[in-house]
Motif scaffolding. Structure first.
Motif, PDB file in Angstrom:
ATOM      1  N   ASP A  23       0.841  -1.211   0.000  1.00  0.00           N
ATOM      2  CA  ASP A  23       0.000   0.000   0.000  1.00  0.00           C
ATOM      3  C   ASP A  23       0.870   1.252   0.000  1.00  0.00           C
ATOM      4  O   ASP A  23       0.625   2.201  -0.747  1.00  0.00           O
ATOM      5  CB  ASP A  23      -0.916   0.003   1.226  1.00  0.00           C
ATOM      6  N   THR A  50       2.390   6.458  -6.667  1.00  0.00           N
ATOM      7  CA  THR A  50       1.433   7.466  -7.152  1.00  0.00           C
ATOM      8  C   THR A  50       1.984   8.870  -6.927  1.00  0.00           C
ATOM      9  O   THR A  50       1.934   9.728  -7.817  1.00  0.00           O
ATOM     10  CB  THR A  50       0.089   7.312  -6.419  1.00  0.00           C
ATOM     11  N   LYS A  51       2.509   9.093  -5.690  1.00  0.00           N
ATOM     12  CA  LYS A  51       3.088  10.397  -5.389  1.00  0.00           C
ATOM     13  C   LYS A  51       4.277  10.687  -6.302  1.00  0.00           C
ATOM     14  O   LYS A  51       4.449  11.819  -6.780  1.00  0.00           O
ATOM     15  CB  LYS A  51       3.529  10.456  -3.931  1.00  0.00           C
ATOM     16  N   THR A 110       1.209   3.963  -2.836  1.00  0.00           N
ATOM     17  CA  THR A 110       1.017   5.386  -2.541  1.00  0.00           C
ATOM     18  C   THR A 110       2.230   6.198  -2.975  1.00  0.00           C
ATOM     19  O   THR A 110       2.098   7.260  -3.590  1.00  0.00           O
ATOM     20  CB  THR A 110       0.760   5.591  -1.038  1.00  0.00           C
ATOM     21  N   ASN A 111       3.424   5.676  -2.632  1.00  0.00           N
ATOM     22  CA  ASN A 111       4.652   6.374  -3.005  1.00  0.00           C
ATOM     23  C   ASN A 111       4.819   6.447  -4.515  1.00  0.00           C
ATOM     24  O   ASN A 111       5.271   7.461  -5.055  1.00  0.00           O
ATOM     25  CB  ASN A 111       5.865   5.691  -2.382  1.00  0.00           C
TER      26      ASN A 111
END
Length: 321
Positions: free
Chosen positions: A103, A110-111, A107-108
């Motif tokens: 996860d 995506t960032k 998230t990373n």
């Protein structure tokens, strides 16, 4: 078995008297054999006792070893169970950590994609800004060059006008103190002539002395064909009543006729281009002193010859900025 043998020998002893020698010898031989066999059996029995004792000791050792092995097995079983439980806990922790890591990684990622997109956008913006700056730098360099050229042209014009002013001052030196002044300001040369040098009251006919001054101005202008000439007529604020001469309606009319009279004298010089001459009447609306005193009114009644260098090239260059 030994007891039985003894009984048999006793019976044989009691019967020896009535038993033959041969039988006795046979019995005795058997007895000897039995004794041997008995000793052999006794030895064997002792060996068996020893073997049994050794077996018992070995059996006891094996039992002890078995008990130890059972204890070791129980300990190993407990350790195995604990290890299995720990392994299960670690697997669950790893699974949770892996999920959290996935996860977090997602998230990373995506960032990171967002940051990369922002970075790419900023790089494009910076590249565009750099192109704009390069263009501005080139334009600035070009503008600086044109500005330098413009400054040189203006400086040349100023120098030319300064020389013109000096030439006019020298040419009109004879009229110094007679109401004539020559000055340079705002890039122009102003030749100011009071009416006492040029005109009678209410007249626009130029007198002899004034005509000489205007002719001298014309001689200088003939040698400077690139100068535009504006002749302005000015009056005081005294009202004109009735008809004067050919009929003057007001100060505007009078100032215009006087300016036109100066233009006509300058036009007599063939070296002056008439297209460079302009006559304008300003009436009493551009005084240089107060009209409340006779001295002030005398200063306001004047002709101003405004000499301006042609600024076509300068204007074109300014429009290119």
């Amino acid at each position: 078995m030994i007891k039985r043998t003894a009984i048999a020998l006793l019976v044989l002893g009691t019967m020896s008297s009535c038993v033959s020698k041969k039988i006795y010898n046979d019995l005795e031989n058997k007895y000897t054999d039995l004794k041997k066999e008995n000793r052999s059996l006794a030895d064997e029995n002792e060996d068996l006792h020893k073997a049994n004792a050794e077996f018992n000791e070995e059996n006891k050792a094996l039992k002890d070893q078995l008990e130890k092995l059972k204890a070791d097995k129980d300990k190993l079983t407990a350790d195995c169970t604990a290890t299995a439980n720990n392994l299960k806990t670690l697997q669950e922790s790893y699974a949770a950590l892996e999920k959290n890591s996935n996860d977090a990684l997602q998230t990373n990622m995506t960032k990171n994609r967002e940051l990369l997109a922002q970075l790419e956008a900023k790089e494009k913006a910076m590249a565009a800004e750099q192109d704009r700056l390069n263009k501005m730098r080139d334009e600035l360099a070009s503008s600086s060059k044109r500005l330098s050229e413009l400054e040189n042209m203006i400086a040349a014009k100023d120098a030319s006008m300064k020389k013109l002013k000096e030439t006019l001052s020298k040419a009109l030196n004879a009229f110094e103190g007679k109401g004539l002044t020559v000055e340079q300001k705002n890039g122009k040369v102003y030749v100011s002539m009071e009416n006492k040098l040029l005109f009678q009251t209410g007249s626009w006919a130029v007198g002899t002395e004034g005509r000489k001054a205007v002719v001298e101005v014309g001689k200088v202008l003939a040698n400077n064909p690139d100068i535009t000439v504006l002749i302005e007529g000015h009056t005081d604020n005294d009202k004109i009543f009735g008809a004067i001469g050919g009929g003057i309606e007001n100060n505007w009319d009078l100032s215009t006729k006087r300016a036109t009279a100066i233009v006509n004298i300058l036009s007599e010089n063939a070296g002056i281009q008439k297209k460079n001459l302009t006559a304008a009447g300003r009436g009493e609306f551009a005084p240089i002193m107060s009209n409340d005193t006779p001295e002030g009114k005398a200063k306001n009644r004047r002709i101003e010859i405004i000499l301006t260098p042609k600024l076509d090239e300068i204007s074109k260059m300014l429009n290119d900025f």
